[in-house]
Write an enzyme that holds these catalytic residues in place. Structure first.
Site, PDB file in Angstrom:
ATOM      1  N   CYS A 125       0.766  -1.427  -0.048  1.00 27.72           N
ATOM      2  CA  CYS A 125       0.038  -0.038  -0.089  1.00 27.72           C
ATOM      3  C   CYS A 125       0.692   1.188  -0.146  1.00 27.72           C
ATOM      4  O   CYS A 125       0.348   2.207  -0.644  1.00 27.72           O
ATOM      5  CB  CYS A 125      -0.916  -0.112   1.097  1.00 27.72           C
ATOM      6  N   GLN A 140       0.577 -11.511  -2.639  1.00 24.87           N
ATOM      7  CA  GLN A 140      -0.960 -11.385  -2.506  1.00 24.87           C
ATOM      8  C   GLN A 140      -1.425 -11.044  -3.786  1.00 24.87           C
ATOM      9  O   GLN A 140      -0.846 -10.515  -4.638  1.00 24.87           O
ATOM     10  CB  GLN A 140      -0.882 -10.538  -1.406  1.00 24.87           C
ATOM     11  N   ASP A 157      -3.154  -8.666  -4.244  1.00 24.32           N
ATOM     12  CA  ASP A 157      -3.187  -7.304  -3.405  1.00 24.32           C
ATOM     13  C   ASP A 157      -3.484  -6.264  -4.400  1.00 24.32           C
ATOM     14  O   ASP A 157      -3.107  -6.188  -5.446  1.00 24.32           O
ATOM     15  CB  ASP A 157      -1.807  -6.950  -2.742  1.00 24.32           C
ATOM     16  N   HIS A 210      -5.309  -1.870  -4.670  1.00 24.34           N
ATOM     17  CA  HIS A 210      -6.094  -0.979  -3.758  1.00 24.34           C
ATOM     18  C   HIS A 210      -6.868   0.070  -4.864  1.00 24.34           C
ATOM     19  O   HIS A 210      -6.558   0.406  -6.043  1.00 24.34           O
ATOM     20  CB  HIS A 210      -4.869   0.073  -3.333  1.00 24.34           C
ATOM     21  N   LYS A 214     -13.990  -2.565   8.087  1.00 26.48           N
ATOM     22  CA  LYS A 214     -13.596  -3.662   6.683  1.00 26.48           C
ATOM     23  C   LYS A 214     -14.675  -4.711   7.117  1.00 26.48           C
ATOM     24  O   LYS A 214     -15.507  -5.005   7.762  1.00 26.48           O
ATOM     25  CB  LYS A 214     -12.309  -4.131   7.296  1.00 26.48           C
ATOM     26  N   HIS A 245      -8.402  -0.644   0.691  1.00 23.79           N
ATOM     27  CA  HIS A 245      -7.399  -2.191   0.625  1.00 23.79           C
ATOM     28  C   HIS A 245      -8.266  -3.302   0.379  1.00 23.79           C
ATOM     29  O   HIS A 245      -9.203  -3.549   1.143  1.00 23.79           O
ATOM     30  CB  HIS A 245      -6.571  -2.294   1.834  1.00 23.79           C
TER      31      HIS A 245
END
Length: 675
Positions: free
Chosen positions: A368, A415, A417, A419, A499, A545
């Site tokens: 991030c 990940q 991952d 954003h 979250k 996220h």
């Protein structure tokens, strides 16, 4: 003040009302009540309740309730520790919590590790404690009295635990056993009314564990066990445990030649060709969906000036798990040697300069902060938002030696991952889009049950109440719009925002948290992220996220165990294997393999001199979905005789083209729209 009758018949005086008093005869008649729920918390039946709890009403918690099972397991841990100290004098106790799968207790046993024979003896001693039906008794004590008590018992670890209890927090003890020989532990509770309610306990294994999970601390012996509200539930669980042993990803990873570890790279996996193939197919599958759902991929560096993580807040809050670029632990050790007690003993200027250079660097533990740098690369307009940025770059976290576990907990990983930078008004639609993508992926991996939790604002948080209201509302409304049920987890959000957590149930009925989406106002503030709005003014974006599979390494561990190594055809490392009856069919076997490979399928041949039965057995041991047997008949008729890795699903001999069409269909990545 009120009087209550204790389980042993003695009269005790309590400052407030207890559930035992409120439930009265109901508690005596309903032997399945192990605790009560009041004001959203679980209490012993003998713990005094304040007026607010009493006025709100109490609800019985029974042995088969999830909360009741947790109470049973916590109480079982106490009984186990009691049995251990009876059998092995001089053993010290540390902590013994209930877990999702059972319970454990960590022991400092000077005489050496526990053996399987020891576990059998401990179980027998536990049965005697259970049969005594000794009441659990709660006692509030002062910090000084608690420290004095455990110091007198030689329980040094308990002294450390007491020191860690915040000032002003109540300290309670729990006792059980006959008067004069009670076993006592420092514990917040709750516990069952008496030991006789622990009807179904089984000790399962023993392992080493460092005190507080830190390898710099003493090595302890951890005994694992499990407990349920009934013997029938325990039997079901033990059957699942036996199946879990067969499916253990560490065992299958070796047998199926998927991955390995080496001492030269502790807790950092090596993926072998078969495992690497699965890994890359997972990434490619997600990447295809990214293209459809409007994500862009980036590649970011591995090592940064540590100022990046000072800005993000990770360095002060996550330093012990970061490589700097060596671990913080090693760096501190080197510094101590160079400058012990503040006095320099090593004059080598170059060594100190090198150390100073190392201190400026940090290996990234998450993506991030670097994505914030990319966002700030240039001025951005509201017309560019939402911007969805994905990153499969490797991450490194220094997990302690006591917690690493196969692929499930490693130090080097990647990940899925991403954003999402968006305006506040775009949050809800972005969350809905993410949820659709997540269920698309989970459908592909046959996760039939997904439980969702909405984790809301904790007491310690940043941001305004208005921001939290907007974020929590956006998450809840997105779930309602997709008609998904969820439960609220009050106070369990991150300090920077609420979250959603997505928990899947695997084939062994174990819950794994995989996906998450978090609303973050903190990093945009810390990095001073801005976009130009339609009014021409600068505005702060919201940062979401999100992950679906999470750590690919951890997902691999779950996926291996969920499938038992019987990977679906579309992701299997080897989709078919052609085996010959004798060497006379070798040419045709190679032709069959070439034809299938030309269609993009992953196919191997086995033309060795082994007997046919051995070839089929070898293919099934490697979990190959289809074994294509070719003999003289198949050569003459241009057919194949497919056999499934599942013994009861063999197919009829068929033309090669027919089987090819079927396998191509099965090899397609599943889509939710097809369901």
């Amino acid at each position: 003040m009120s009087a209550a009758s204790a389980p042993d018949g003695e009269s005790v005086v309590l400052p407030r009302t207890t559930a035992r008093e409120l439930l009265g005869e109901r508690l005596a008649k309903d032997r399945e009540i192990v605790a009560v729920r009041a004001g959203g918390k679980i209490y012993d039946v003998h713990t005094p309740l304040d007026e607010a709890c009493v006025s709100a009403g109490i609800e019985p918690v029974r042995a088969n309730d999830p909360a009741g099972v947790a109470v049973i397991r916590h109480s079982s841990a106490h009984v186990m520790a009691d049995a251990v100290q009876r059998l092995f004098p001089g053993t010290k106790v540390t902590i013994g919590p209930a877990t999702q799968a059972g319970f454990y207790y960590d022991f400092d046993k000077p005489s050496g590790p526990f053996t399987d024979e020891d576990l059998a003896k401990i179980e027998t001693a536990m049965l005697a404690i259970v049969e005594a039906a000794s009441p659990f008794r709660r006692e509030l004590v002062s910090r000084e009295d608690a420290k004095a008590l455990f110091a007198g018992l030689g329980e040094t670890y308990k002294g450390e635990i007491i020191d860690g209890i915040p000032a002003g927090e109540a300290i309670s003890l729990y006792r059980h056993g006959a008067a004069g020989s009670e076993w006592v532990d420092l514990c917040a509770g709750p516990h069952v009314p008496h030991t006789g309610m622990l009807k179904a306990i089984k000790l399962t294994s023993v392992a080493g564990a460092y005190w507080r999970g830190d390898e710099r601390n003493p090595m302890l012996q951890r005994i694992y066990g499990t407990a349920f509200g009934s013997p029938g539930e325990l039997r079901k669980h033990l059957a699942l445990l036996e199946e879990a042993k067969k499916r253990d990803h560490r065992k299958l990873g070796k047998e199926l030649e998927l991955f390995m570890f080496h001492e030269y790279a502790p807790a950092m996996p090596f993926f072998l060709p078969r495992g690497a193939g699965i890994y890359t197919r997972l990434v490619r599958y997600i990447e295809k969906l990214y293209a459809e759902y409007g994500y862009e991929e980036v590649l970011t560096p591995q090592i940064f000036d540590k100022r990046l993580f000072e800005t993000s807040g990770h360095l002060p809050n996550y330093r012990e798990n970061m490589y700097l670029p060596v671990t913080a632990e090693l760096l501190d050790s080197v510094k101590a040697e160079l400058v012990p007690d503040g006095v320099e003993t090593v004059p080598a200027e170059k060594v100190k300069q090198g150390l100073a250079a190392l201190e400026k660097l940090a290996q990234k533990p998450m993506n991030c902060p670097s994505h914030c740098l990319i966002f700030n690369q240039r001025r951005r307009s509201y017309r560019e938002l939402p911007w969805r940025v994905a990153d499969f770059c490797r991450l490194h976290r220094y997990e302690r030696g006591g917690v690493v576990h196969g692929l499930a907990r490693v130090r080097s990983f990647s990940q899925d991952d991403a954003h999402i930078f968006c305006t506040p008004e775009q949050m809800q639609s972005e969350i809905q889009g993410f949820v659709r993508l997540l269920f698309e992926v989970y459908h592909a991996f046959n996760f039939e049950r997904v439980d969702i939790k909405l984790a809301t604002r904790p007491e310690q948080r940043i941001g305004t109440d208005a921001q939290w209201d907007a974020a929590e509302t956006a998450l809840a409304e997105a779930l309602k719009a997709t008609a998904l049920s969820y439960e609220v987890a009050p106070g369990e959000g991150a300090f920077y925002g609420p979250k959603l957590e997505f928990h899947v149930l695997d084939a062994l009925q174990r819950s794994w948290q995989l996906g998450t989406i978090q609303v973050d106002y903190a990093l945009p503030d810390r990095f001073e992220l801005e976009y130009t709005g339609p009014d021409g003014k600068a505005h702060r974006p919201v940062m979401l996220h999100r992950a679906i599979l999470g750590s690919l390494e951890r997902f691999m561990a779950l996926f291996i165990e969920h499938t038992g190594g019987n990977f679906p055809v579309w992701v299997a490392p080897e989709q078919a294997r052609v085996v010959t009856v004798s060497e006379g069919q070798d040419d045709y076997a190679e032709e069959v393999a070439r034809t299938l490979r030309a269609a993009g399928l992953r196919v191997a041949t086995d033309t060795a001199a082994d007997k046919l039965g051995a070839k089929i057995r070898n293919a099934r041991l490697m979990r190959v979905p289809y074994i294509l047997v070719v003999g003289d008949k198949e050569v003459q008729t241009r057919t194949v005789a497919p056999r499934s890795r599942d013994l009861d699903k063999n197919l009829e001999p068929q033309p090669l083209e027919t089987f090819l069409a079927q396998l191509v269909m099965e090899a397609r990545e599943p889509r939710l729209s097809q369901s």
